[in-house]
Each structure stands twice: as structure tokens, then as C-alpha cells.
Design a protein around this motif. Structure first.
Motif, PDB file in Angstrom:
ATOM      1  N   HIS A  33       0.886  -1.268   0.126  1.00  0.00           N
ATOM      2  CA  HIS A  33      -0.183   0.129  -0.138  1.00  0.00           C
ATOM      3  C   HIS A  33       0.869   1.289   0.160  1.00  0.00           C
ATOM      4  CE1 HIS A  33      -4.271  -1.175   1.098  1.00  0.00           C
ATOM      5  NE2 HIS A  33      -3.774  -2.159   0.903  1.00  0.00           N
ATOM      6  N   LEU A  34       2.161   1.219   0.457  1.00  0.00           N
ATOM      7  CA  LEU A  34       2.755   2.398   0.868  1.00  0.00           C
ATOM      8  C   LEU A  34       3.177   3.281  -0.412  1.00  0.00           C
ATOM      9  CD1 LEU A  34       4.293   3.535   3.129  1.00  0.00           C
ATOM     10  CD2 LEU A  34       6.387   2.467   2.228  1.00  0.00           C
ATOM     11  N   LEU A  35       3.479   2.628  -1.511  1.00  0.00           N
ATOM     12  CA  LEU A  35       4.004   3.874  -2.605  1.00  0.00           C
ATOM     13  C   LEU A  35       2.699   4.243  -3.251  1.00  0.00           C
ATOM     14  CD1 LEU A  35       5.799   5.221  -4.481  1.00  0.00           C
ATOM     15  CD2 LEU A  35       6.163   3.048  -5.837  1.00  0.00           C
ATOM     16  N   PRO A  36       1.438   3.252  -3.731  1.00  0.00           N
ATOM     17  CA  PRO A  36       0.304   3.916  -4.375  1.00  0.00           C
ATOM     18  C   PRO A  36      -0.334   4.728  -3.559  1.00  0.00           C
ATOM     19  CG  PRO A  36       0.099   1.530  -3.899  1.00  0.00           C
ATOM     20  CD  PRO A  36       1.663   2.011  -3.500  1.00  0.00           C
ATOM     21  N   ALA A  37      -0.591   4.282  -2.264  1.00  0.00           N
ATOM     22  CA  ALA A  37      -1.496   5.037  -1.238  1.00  0.00           C
ATOM     23  C   ALA A  37      -0.774   6.548  -1.023  1.00  0.00           C
ATOM     24  CB  ALA A  37      -1.473   4.508   0.050  1.00  0.00           C
ATOM     25  N   SER A  38       0.607   6.695  -0.830  1.00  0.00           N
ATOM     26  CA  SER A  38       1.355   8.084  -0.754  1.00  0.00           C
ATOM     27  C   SER A  38       1.233   8.739  -1.840  1.00  0.00           C
ATOM     28  CB  SER A  38       2.653   7.747  -0.154  1.00  0.00           C
ATOM     29  OG  SER A  38       2.768   6.932   1.019  1.00  0.00           O
ATOM     30  N   ALA A  39       1.525   8.045  -3.265  1.00  0.00           N
ATOM     31  CA  ALA A  39       1.356   8.961  -4.202  1.00  0.00           C
ATOM     32  C   ALA A  39      -0.083   9.378  -4.462  1.00  0.00           C
ATOM     33  CB  ALA A  39       1.784   7.966  -5.469  1.00  0.00           C
ATOM     34  N   GLY A  40      -0.966   8.609  -4.307  1.00  0.00           N
ATOM     35  CA  GLY A  40      -2.348   9.085  -4.503  1.00  0.00           C
ATOM     36  C   GLY A  40      -2.824  10.263  -3.551  1.00  0.00           C
ATOM     37  N   PHE A  41      -2.427  10.098  -2.156  1.00  0.00           N
ATOM     38  CA  PHE A  41      -2.593  10.979  -1.261  1.00  0.00           C
ATOM     39  C   PHE A  41      -2.175  12.408  -1.524  1.00  0.00           C
ATOM     40  CE2 PHE A  41      -1.839  13.370   2.910  1.00  0.00           C
ATOM     41  CZ  PHE A  41      -2.913  13.298   3.508  1.00  0.00           C
ATOM     42  N   GLY A  42      -0.587  12.210  -2.119  1.00  0.00           N
ATOM     43  CA  GLY A  42      -0.191  13.624  -2.202  1.00  0.00           C
ATOM     44  C   GLY A  42      -0.697  14.117  -3.618  1.00  0.00           C
ATOM     45  N   ALA A  43      -1.187  13.376  -4.503  1.00  0.00           N
ATOM     46  CA  ALA A  43      -1.860  13.966  -5.981  1.00  0.00           C
ATOM     47  C   ALA A  43      -2.902  14.595  -5.483  1.00  0.00           C
ATOM     48  CB  ALA A  43      -2.223  13.039  -6.590  1.00  0.00           C
ATOM     49  N   GLY A  44      -3.848  13.854  -4.404  1.00  0.00           N
ATOM     50  CA  GLY A  44      -5.163  14.422  -3.988  1.00  0.00           C
ATOM     51  C   GLY A  44      -4.827  15.863  -2.989  1.00  0.00           C
ATOM     52  N   ASN A  45      -3.874  15.979  -2.346  1.00  0.00           N
ATOM     53  CA  ASN A  45      -3.475  17.123  -1.440  1.00  0.00           C
ATOM     54  C   ASN A  45      -3.426  18.508  -2.486  1.00  0.00           C
ATOM     55  OD1 ASN A  45      -1.932  17.183   1.582  1.00  0.00           O
ATOM     56  ND2 ASN A  45      -4.016  16.599   1.222  1.00  0.00           N
ATOM     57  N   PHE A  46      -2.324  17.975  -3.564  1.00  0.00           N
ATOM     58  CA  PHE A  46      -1.887  18.943  -4.442  1.00  0.00           C
ATOM     59  C   PHE A  46      -3.266  19.524  -5.326  1.00  0.00           C
ATOM     60  CE2 PHE A  46      -0.154  20.078  -8.687  1.00  0.00           C
ATOM     61  CZ  PHE A  46       0.622  21.096  -8.327  1.00  0.00           C
TER      62      PHE A  46
END
Length: 329
Positions: A270-283
């Protein structure tokens, strides 16, 4: 010197401003007729409730309606309440209807963000959800594990909703980014630095082992916002250090989120896809707020010769004053 004094002042009082929210953990498994849930509350309020005489009734009200089968809410029975130094553990049982194949969860406002994990099945379901949201239907006997794309998209929604539409801290950050010059070039440069911080931190997660505490973001956001607002007042041109600060904040945001995933016990996949998705959503949420500010203020007033004196400086000063009020009062 003024900027340094501002940082020290904020750091002294930022504890009162921070709203740290540790996620509730929900783990569930099933036998032939019953669904078993272990709910772990990590906040101080529920810890104090667990010591009261009516603890069972309080937690029964909190957890009422969180489980449904086929759209019908199930009756939950509390089988035990256990208090540790850092958390409150609630054991629940739910009777599974004979024809039920899937289960769905709803997170009341009281639960806050929730980490959901399915146990003792092949291809278990797991993920992080916000308060007031429903999970998708989950196969009771397993097989509902999500793909990398689904994990990334679900966390993109999570990251966006964390910052939109009522996160005052992110709104103020977007506002001071816009107010630097109120034109597209400086806004794009600042957002690029922030996005680069998000992206590089997500890519570096498998190689860099750093586990920052959530409180770092809690104080970094108001400090960063106040310093950028002060920079808006003191300097006309875009400074390199401003981009460095935004880059660092983006990297910190992703690192803290990744740490929360690891601490919650979610699978490492979960680490990479979840973190990348979360960052994209924040951005995307921050970009949306900046665009709103530009559409409401920049397009109408940005070409005025008095724009800096009548818009940028008083608004930036108001942001600083608001942060002072939130922190110290």
C-alpha cells in the motif's frame, strides 16, 4: 530577523493550534455465522470515557450503525472494553444474515479517520477512510483486495477531501501562495516546488527510512503559512528559499502519511500507491484553492497599480493575525 522572530513565536504557541488526529483502527474477521470486530480508539476522549460507569452504553452509541449487510444496518453487541496506556480496545460481534455475501462499513463523525483491515482470509481488504464515509461492499469470505490503481485512486480522494473544502490550514496556505504576486508565473513556480516535494518523497519511500511524527505537519503548516505571508509583505520578488520551504513541506506531508500507513499495519504494497495518491489529492485540492483565489481576486484586481498595497499586504497581514489568534487564544 523579523521572519526568525515570527518562526520562534509560532513554534512556542503552535501546540495549541495543532489538531493531531490519530486514526481509529478497525480489524474484522468472520466465522460461519458471526462477524468479529476489534476497534482501537487512539484519542484521549475515548480513553476517558472507558473509565466511566456507562462506558458500554457510550461505545454502543458510537458504534451503532457502522456495519450493514446489503444496505441493512446490523445490530452490534459489545463483548468487551479494554484500556491500555495509549488506546481503548472495543470487541464487537455482529450476526451475519444467512444470505449475506458482503459487508459494508460506515464511519460516524465520532470515529474520525479509520484504518480498516480484514483478517484470516485470502486476499484481504484493507484501506484508510475518512469520517462520515462508507466503504465499498467487502466480500465476507475474502477476495476483495484492491489493485494498485484502486489504492492510488482511493487515497487521491482521501488526500483531496483532507484539504477540500473546509481545511482552514490548506486554504490559508493556498491564499498566501496566490498572494505572492497574484499572477500565474509565481503561482505556477511555487506549486511546482510543492508538487516536486510530493513526487520525490513518494518515489524515495522504498529507499529512505524516516518516520516523522504527525505533529511535525501540525506545526509546520501554520509556521510555513505565516512565514510565506510575512514574505509577501516584506519582499516583492519570488525568493529561492520560498520554493525550498514549499518543497520541504510537500516531502514532509508525504513522509508523515507513509508513516501512518506503516504504523497502522497496512500491507507494505500500500505504501507507494497510497502515498502517491494522497499527495496528488492534496496537490489538486491546493491547486483548486489557488485557482479559486485567482478567479475571485487576481482576474479582477491583479492589474491595478495599487494591488500590492490594497490587496496583497493587508490580506497577508490578516492571515498572520488569524494564525496568531488560533495559536495563542
Amino acid at each position: 530577523m523579523i521572519a526568525g522572530a515570527m518562526v520562534c513565536w509560532l513554534l512556542c504557541g503552535v501546540t495549541a493550534f495543532a489538531q493531531t488526529e490519530k486514526p481509529t483502527q478497525v480489524r474484522f474477521r468472520a466465522d460461519e455465522t458471526r462477524l468479529f470486530l476489534d476497534i482501537v480508539f487512539n484519542d484521549h476522549d475515548t480513553a476517558s470515557w472507558a473509565d466511566t460507569a456507562g462506558a458500554t452504553q457510550v461505545f454502543a452509541q458510537i458504534t451503532d450503525g457502522i456495519v450493514s449487510f446489503g444496505g441493512t444496518f446490523a445490530q452490534t453487541d459489545i463483548r468487551g472494553i479494554r484500556q491500555t496506556d495509549s488506546a481503548t480496545h472495543i470487541a464487537l460481534e455482529v450476526e451475519i444474515p444467512p444470505d449475506a455475501l458482503t459487508v459494508q462499513f460506515y464511519w460516524p463523525q465520532m470515529l474520525g479517520p479509520v484504518v480498516l483491515q480484514q483478517l484470516d482470509v485470502s486476499e484481504p481488504f484493507s484501506g484508510i477512510f475518512l469520517r462520515g464515509r462508507h466503504s465499498e461492499p467487502i466480500l465476507i469470505r475474502g477476495g476483495s483486495a484492491r489493485s494498485v490503481e484502486e489504492i492510488a485512486f482511493q487515497n487521491l480522494q482521501l488526500g483531496f477531501m483532507k484539504a477540500w473544502p473546509r481545511d482552514v490550514g490548506m486554504i490559508l496556505l493556498a491564499l498566501v501562495i496566490f498572494l505572492k504576486r497574484g499572477s500565474i508565473g509565481p503561482m505556477a513556480a511555487q506549486l511546482a516546488c510543492l508538487g516536486l516535494g510530493f513526487s520525490l518523497a513518494a518515489v524515495a519511500l522504498p529507499y529512505v527510512h524516516w518516520s516523522p511524527d504527525q505533529r511535525l505537519v501540525d506545526w509546520a503548516l501554520p509556521v510555513l503559512t505565516a512565514v510565506l505571508a510575512l514574505d509577501n509583505i516584506l519582499f516583492r520578488n519570488l525568493q529561492i528559499w520560498r520554493g525550498v520551504l514549499l518543497f520541504g513541506f510537500g516531502a514532509l506531508q508525504i513522509s508523515v502519511f507513509a508513516t501512518s500507513i506503516e504504523n497502522a499495519g497496512l500491507p507494505i504494497t500500500h505504501l507507494l500507491p497510497a502515498s502517491a495518491g494522497f499527495g496528488a489529492g492534496n496537490f489538486i485540492a491546493l491547486l483548486t484553492w489557488v485557482c479559486v483565489a485567482y478567479a475571485v481576486i487576481g482576474l479582477w484586481l491583479g492589474r491595478s497599480s495599487k494591488y500590492r498595497g490594497r490587496v496583497i499586504m493587508p490580506t497577508s497581514l490578516t492571515v498572520i493575525g488569524f494564525l496568531m489568534y488560533q495559536i495563542f487564544l
